[in-house]
Scaffold this motif. Structure first.
Motif, PDB file in Angstrom:
ATOM      1  N   ARG A 185       0.878  -1.174   0.000  1.00  0.00           N
ATOM      2  CA  ARG A 185       0.000   0.000   0.000  1.00  0.00           C
ATOM      3  C   ARG A 185       0.912   1.220   0.000  1.00  0.00           C
ATOM      4  O   ARG A 185       1.694   1.399   0.933  1.00  0.00           O
ATOM      5  CB  ARG A 185      -0.879   0.019   1.248  1.00  0.00           C
ATOM      6  CG  ARG A 185      -1.800  -1.169   1.410  1.00  0.00           C
ATOM      7  CD  ARG A 185      -2.305  -1.263   2.865  1.00  0.00           C
ATOM      8  NE  ARG A 185      -3.073  -2.457   3.109  1.00  0.00           N
ATOM      9  CZ  ARG A 185      -2.551  -3.638   3.447  1.00  0.00           C
ATOM     10  NH1 ARG A 185      -1.256  -3.783   3.579  1.00  0.00           N
ATOM     11  NH2 ARG A 185      -3.343  -4.673   3.661  1.00  0.00           N
ATOM     12  N   THR A 186       0.807   2.034  -1.040  1.00  0.00           N
ATOM     13  CA  THR A 186       1.691   3.184  -1.163  1.00  0.00           C
ATOM     14  C   THR A 186       0.871   4.464  -1.204  1.00  0.00           C
ATOM     15  O   THR A 186       0.106   4.678  -2.153  1.00  0.00           O
ATOM     16  CB  THR A 186       2.547   3.076  -2.450  1.00  0.00           C
ATOM     17  OG1 THR A 186       3.250   1.836  -2.439  1.00  0.00           O
ATOM     18  CG2 THR A 186       3.519   4.239  -2.554  1.00  0.00           C
ATOM     19  N   PRO A 187       0.996   5.323  -0.192  1.00  0.00           N
ATOM     20  CA  PRO A 187       0.277   6.602  -0.229  1.00  0.00           C
ATOM     21  C   PRO A 187       0.817   7.484  -1.354  1.00  0.00           C
ATOM     22  O   PRO A 187       2.036   7.576  -1.561  1.00  0.00           O
ATOM     23  CB  PRO A 187       0.585   7.229   1.129  1.00  0.00           C
ATOM     24  CG  PRO A 187       1.170   6.149   1.964  1.00  0.00           C
ATOM     25  CD  PRO A 187       1.767   5.143   1.028  1.00  0.00           C
ATOM     26  N   VAL A 188      -0.085   8.095  -2.111  1.00  0.00           N
ATOM     27  CA  VAL A 188       0.269   9.051  -3.151  1.00  0.00           C
ATOM     28  C   VAL A 188      -0.720  10.205  -3.014  1.00  0.00           C
ATOM     29  O   VAL A 188      -1.869  10.096  -3.428  1.00  0.00           O
ATOM     30  CB  VAL A 188       0.175   8.432  -4.569  1.00  0.00           C
ATOM     31  CG1 VAL A 188       0.562   9.460  -5.622  1.00  0.00           C
ATOM     32  CG2 VAL A 188       1.021   7.176  -4.685  1.00  0.00           C
ATOM     33  N   GLY A 189      -0.278  11.275  -2.375  1.00  0.00           N
ATOM     34  CA  GLY A 189      -1.192  12.389  -2.117  1.00  0.00           C
ATOM     35  C   GLY A 189      -2.359  11.910  -1.277  1.00  0.00           C
ATOM     36  O   GLY A 189      -2.179  11.265  -0.243  1.00  0.00           O
ATOM     37  N   SER A 190      -3.589  12.185  -1.740  1.00  0.00           N
ATOM     38  CA  SER A 190      -4.773  11.780  -0.988  1.00  0.00           C
ATOM     39  C   SER A 190      -5.249  10.376  -1.352  1.00  0.00           C
ATOM     40  O   SER A 190      -6.272   9.915  -0.855  1.00  0.00           O
ATOM     41  CB  SER A 190      -5.905  12.779  -1.243  1.00  0.00           C
ATOM     42  OG  SER A 190      -6.235  12.778  -2.622  1.00  0.00           O
TER      43      SER A 190
END
Length: 180
Positions: A138-143
């Motif tokens: 799971r990779t956060p990218v902005g929102s």
């Protein structure tokens, strides 16, 4: 990369120009995408959402990717599990896709025809394809969060024309002609 080069490199994520955001949305609004339902079993019951961001990533290991735009509600629940099911939908399932795209709509009803994979994930036997997956990252990218999942099992259902989403509407490719 040297310290000077790193300091001179623009931030990967930062403030974005409003015109760029508008044009970006417009570009993807007119780019068709297949429609999928992503489901999971949680301690409080089954959860699911409609997604048009599902894509194949690799064959070894068999993996796919999708994104969710929030870490709350159904999307947050999906991000909190280790196993999911991804259902590639047919045109006969446009109404179901709409149900899973709206908060509070009735989901996982008997009339919708749900069953379960051996791992407990909700499975829709009427979908042209259902893929049971284990989340790898799971990779956060902005929102948003980009999710990579390894496909553990594929169940092929009845053949159907794929459901496509474009410009906030569902479409059939039934009368489309190959260009080559």
């Amino acid at each position: 990369m040297s310290t000077e080069a790193a300091a001179a490199a623009p931030d990967a994520v930062g403030p974005v120009d409003a015109d760029l955001v508008h044009d970006y949305k417009e570009a993807f609004r007119h780019h068709p995408a297949g429609v999928a339902l992503i489901t999971a079993a949680t301690a409080t019951g089954p959860v699911g959402l409609t997604a048009s961001s599902v894509a194949s990533v690799a064959l070894d290991p068999t993996a796919l990717v999708f994104s969710v735009t929030r870490a709350t509600g159904t999307a947050g629940a999906l991000l909190g599990v280790d196993a999911i099911a991804v259902h590639l939908l047919g045109t006969h399932q446009a109404a179901l896709a709409e149900v899973f795209a709206r908060s509070g709509a009735p989901r996982f009803t008997t009339e919708q025809g749900w069953s379960r994979f051996d791992g407990g994930e909700p499975w829709l036997p009427d979908a042209p394809a259902a893929l049971r997956c284990r989340i790898l990252s799971r990779t956060p990218v902005g929102s948003s969060t980009l999710v990579v999942a390894q496909v553990l099992e594929v169940r092929l259902g009845p053949p159907a024309e794929p459901l496509v989403y474009r410009d906030r509407a569902y479409f059939s490719l039934a009368h489309a002609e190959p260009l080559t």
